[in-house]
Design a protein around this motif. Structure first.
Motif, PDB file in Angstrom:
ATOM      1  N   GLN B  96       1.277  -0.997   0.093  1.00  0.00           N
ATOM      2  CA  GLN B  96       0.114  -0.237   0.532  1.00  0.00           C
ATOM      3  C   GLN B  96       0.738   1.298   0.140  1.00  0.00           C
ATOM      4  O   GLN B  96       0.529   2.147  -0.627  1.00  0.00           O
ATOM      5  CB  GLN B  96      -0.493   0.367   1.429  1.00  0.00           C
ATOM      6  CG  GLN B  96      -2.250  -0.895   0.921  1.00  0.00           C
ATOM      7  CD  GLN B  96      -3.127  -0.019   0.655  1.00  0.00           C
ATOM      8  OE1 GLN B  96      -3.237   0.872   0.194  1.00  0.00           O
ATOM      9  NE2 GLN B  96      -4.397  -1.312   0.611  1.00  0.00           N
ATOM     10  N   THR B 152      -9.898  -9.618  -8.214  1.00  0.00           N
ATOM     11  CA  THR B 152      -9.696 -10.901  -7.565  1.00  0.00           C
ATOM     12  C   THR B 152      -9.844 -12.173  -8.313  1.00  0.00           C
ATOM     13  O   THR B 152      -9.184 -13.532  -7.727  1.00  0.00           O
ATOM     14  CB  THR B 152     -10.832 -10.811  -6.707  1.00  0.00           C
ATOM     15  OG1 THR B 152     -10.914  -8.873  -6.214  1.00  0.00           O
ATOM     16  CG2 THR B 152     -10.571 -11.236  -5.225  1.00  0.00           C
ATOM     17  N   LEU B 190      -6.339 -11.646  -0.133  1.00  0.00           N
ATOM     18  CA  LEU B 190      -7.317 -10.260  -0.429  1.00  0.00           C
ATOM     19  C   LEU B 190      -6.805  -9.263  -1.033  1.00  0.00           C
ATOM     20  O   LEU B 190      -5.864  -9.161  -1.373  1.00  0.00           O
ATOM     21  CB  LEU B 190      -6.661  -9.493   1.373  1.00  0.00           C
ATOM     22  CG  LEU B 190      -6.460  -8.485   1.608  1.00  0.00           C
ATOM     23  CD1 LEU B 190      -8.359  -8.203   1.897  1.00  0.00           C
ATOM     24  CD2 LEU B 190      -5.751  -7.625   3.051  1.00  0.00           C
ATOM     25  N   THR B 191      -8.314  -8.289  -1.895  1.00  0.00           N
ATOM     26  CA  THR B 191      -7.228  -7.517  -2.563  1.00  0.00           C
ATOM     27  C   THR B 191      -7.670  -6.259  -2.589  1.00  0.00           C
ATOM     28  O   THR B 191      -8.865  -5.829  -1.569  1.00  0.00           O
ATOM     29  CB  THR B 191      -8.735  -8.070  -4.589  1.00  0.00           C
ATOM     30  OG1 THR B 191      -8.032  -9.228  -4.304  1.00  0.00           O
ATOM     31  CG2 THR B 191      -8.012  -7.024  -5.201  1.00  0.00           C
ATOM     32  N   GLU B 192      -6.681  -5.648  -2.228  1.00  0.00           N
ATOM     33  CA  GLU B 192      -7.065  -4.042  -1.767  1.00  0.00           C
ATOM     34  C   GLU B 192      -7.406  -3.016  -3.200  1.00  0.00           C
ATOM     35  O   GLU B 192      -6.134  -3.572  -4.075  1.00  0.00           O
ATOM     36  CB  GLU B 192      -6.773  -3.817  -0.996  1.00  0.00           C
ATOM     37  CG  GLU B 192      -6.888  -4.469   0.322  1.00  0.00           C
ATOM     38  CD  GLU B 192      -5.684  -3.561   1.820  1.00  0.00           C
ATOM     39  OE1 GLU B 192      -6.635  -3.952   2.832  1.00  0.00           O
ATOM     40  OE2 GLU B 192      -4.870  -3.645   1.861  1.00  0.00           O
ATOM     41  N   LEU B 193      -7.442  -2.209  -2.741  1.00  0.00           N
ATOM     42  CA  LEU B 193      -7.453  -1.110  -3.827  1.00  0.00           C
ATOM     43  C   LEU B 193      -7.288   0.307  -3.281  1.00  0.00           C
ATOM     44  O   LEU B 193      -8.386   0.813  -2.167  1.00  0.00           O
ATOM     45  CB  LEU B 193      -9.213  -1.110  -4.235  1.00  0.00           C
ATOM     46  CG  LEU B 193      -9.300  -0.405  -5.960  1.00  0.00           C
ATOM     47  CD1 LEU B 193      -8.964  -2.175  -6.086  1.00  0.00           C
ATOM     48  CD2 LEU B 193     -11.160   0.119  -6.052  1.00  0.00           C
TER      49      LEU B 193
END
Lengths: 324, 324
Positions: B96, B152, B190-193
């Motif tokens: 991140q 994902t 876990l996919t984050e954006l």
């Protein structure tokens, strides 16, 4: 202490508040009150002091400090925590950091000046000192990712309504998130997201509003396309009044949105939009299409009907209305 | 230098590489080579040295350092920058931060151990030292927000294919992003954006893969529902082999996705999914529904048909297959 004093005076605007009342409520001496009144005067507040009557606020400077906003706040959640900074690179950056470290829903970051304000798609946003509303609001809705763009539209509707109430102007929304007054841009909204693929952590809504910017303050590039609320309404607007009105309108819409879904926002958005039913030109990264803007979908996507009758879903683009 | 030496030896696995060849290619003395060989042996590499033939690698330790992954990499973009850490709180957190400061697409963060690994919906993820693939990959696709969940599903397909190739196992995908082997969970993703409302800045894909975790290493809560590739295949797997295979499969799918859209990923996802056409129980935050999983939409939403024939779009939920 000075903030509470200011709130007492603001909440009784036009009326005298006696030194005794203040002293009782804030639990401090009359001398201490006098000192704080002097400080407030130095900050630009005009405060009348009449023996045996007390203090009365006659005019407040146009400031966007937490105290000024707090004194006007009529919301339950939005703006309940306010982080004010005189000058920052970007309120959006600060809000991003606060959000990642767990800031509450409704946390508001406001600055008097941004030195590196950002707009949509990585563009710059001019944010000169003392003349605009440069702020970022953290929301934490429990919605799927696909619905997050709805909150940009909600913000546009809330800000449009607030501007209308505070200034009497009739702003229009240009998809997706510009607000125009008399055809020129007065507001841009950068909405950013922190999310998992199936859960939104935070939506950070960052409007930039040209409030008291003068016509000569815009550079040559902006002069023909940008405007301010002061230029269009002919009067100075207290920015804290506008911020408080925006939070109030947004909170009402947000509450309805969480309980009843997107229908009301969609209806209002379409009623304020300048493009629906009109011929528009859409420029995306890869192409340019002309056609009639038919409306928006439940996910906030613009639907464009081209001359062959094909419907194009527009996710991200700049739009123009030819001939305007 | 040591990394290049290791790559030369790895790329000629089974063959001798002469000291002269190495010396010419890496432009260093025979003595320097010898020192590096000694260092590699200390790290656990078994390297044969035969006079007049040169060096041959006999076995490599199961490590996930940048050098080990690089030596096996067959991709153009994914994994071209690798950040390896022995122990971190969470590779996702590091990715991140790197993404926010502008890291290139394809940047990979890998750790031998995570002390605060995170799963979906804020859950914990056990990531013990040396036994799993704990990694985070940064992608920067030019897609609208609404389509981000497709990535994902792309990751789940890529990882499933890679596991299948490396281990011979036949994993299944449980919507949205678990990978099961023989009915037990071996992989979570876990996919984050990071995004604007109409532009994705980065998708950070973080699989946690139980590779060489032993049956007794799972705590009581996990014992009945989790498994590892070693438990199911009966053999130790070189984690760097698996990572390299995953990046290869994902790059192929990603390339096709950017050029031709979601169709291929959707087809493959449905072919690997354990739920399509079967009766499932869906638990969301607010409700529980049973019905038949009909498939996924082009936005990656699961469609569930209940007993009255109504179709429910499922954005976020946990699903169970009753009777399994």
């Amino acid at each position: 202490m000075r903030q509470h004093l200011l709130e007492m005076l603001m909440n009784n605007e036009g009326e005298f508040v006696s030194g005794q009342q203040i002293s009782d409520k804030l639990n401090c001496s009359r001398t201490a009150i006098w000192k704080h009144i002097e400080e407030l005067r130095k900050e630009g507040y005009v405060i009348e002091a009449v023996p045996r009557k007390g203090y009365r606020i006659q005019s407040a400077p146009d400031r966007v400090t937490a105290a000024e906003i707090n004194a006007r706040l009529k919301t339950e959640v939005l703006g309940k925590t306010i982080v004010y900074e005189e000058s920052v690179k970007s309120t959006q950056e600060i809000a991003q950091r606060l959000s990642q470290s767990g800031a509450n829903e409704g946390t508001l970051v406001v600055a008097d000046e941004q030195t590196g304000g950002r707009g949509r798609l990585g563009r710059q946003w001019q944010s000169p000192k003392g003349t605009g509303v440069w702020m970022s609001l953290i929301l934490r809705p429990d919605i799927p990712l696909q619905k997050a763009p709805q909150l940009t539209l909600l913000a546009a509707v809330g800000i449009t309504k607030a501007i209308s109430k505070v200034t009497g102007l009739r702003p229009e929304i240009k998809w997706p998130n510009d607000i125009l007054v008399n055809g020129k841009k007065a507001v841009g909204i950068l909405t950013e997201l922190q999310a998992e693929s199936d859960r939104v952590h935070a939506v950070i809504i960052g409007p930039g509003i040209n409030v008291n910017v003068g016509r000569d303050d815009f550079n040559d590039e902006l002069k023909d396309i940008a405007t301010s609320l002061k230029i269009e309404s002919g009067k100075e607007i207290k920015r804290a009044d506008l911020i408080s009105a925006i939070l109030k309108e947004m909170e009402e819409l947000y509450h309805d949105y969480l309980n009843n879904g997107f229908a009301l926002v969609k209806l209002l958005w379409e009623s304020y939009a300048n493009s629906i039913g009109r011929r528009i030109r859409v420029r995306t990264l890869n192409q340019q299409i002309e056609g009639i803007a038919k409306g928006i979908t439940d996910d906030g996507i613009l639907l464009l009907e081209d001359d062959e009758g094909n419907i194009h879903p527009i996710y991200s683009a700049d739009i123009e209305i030819p001939g305007t």
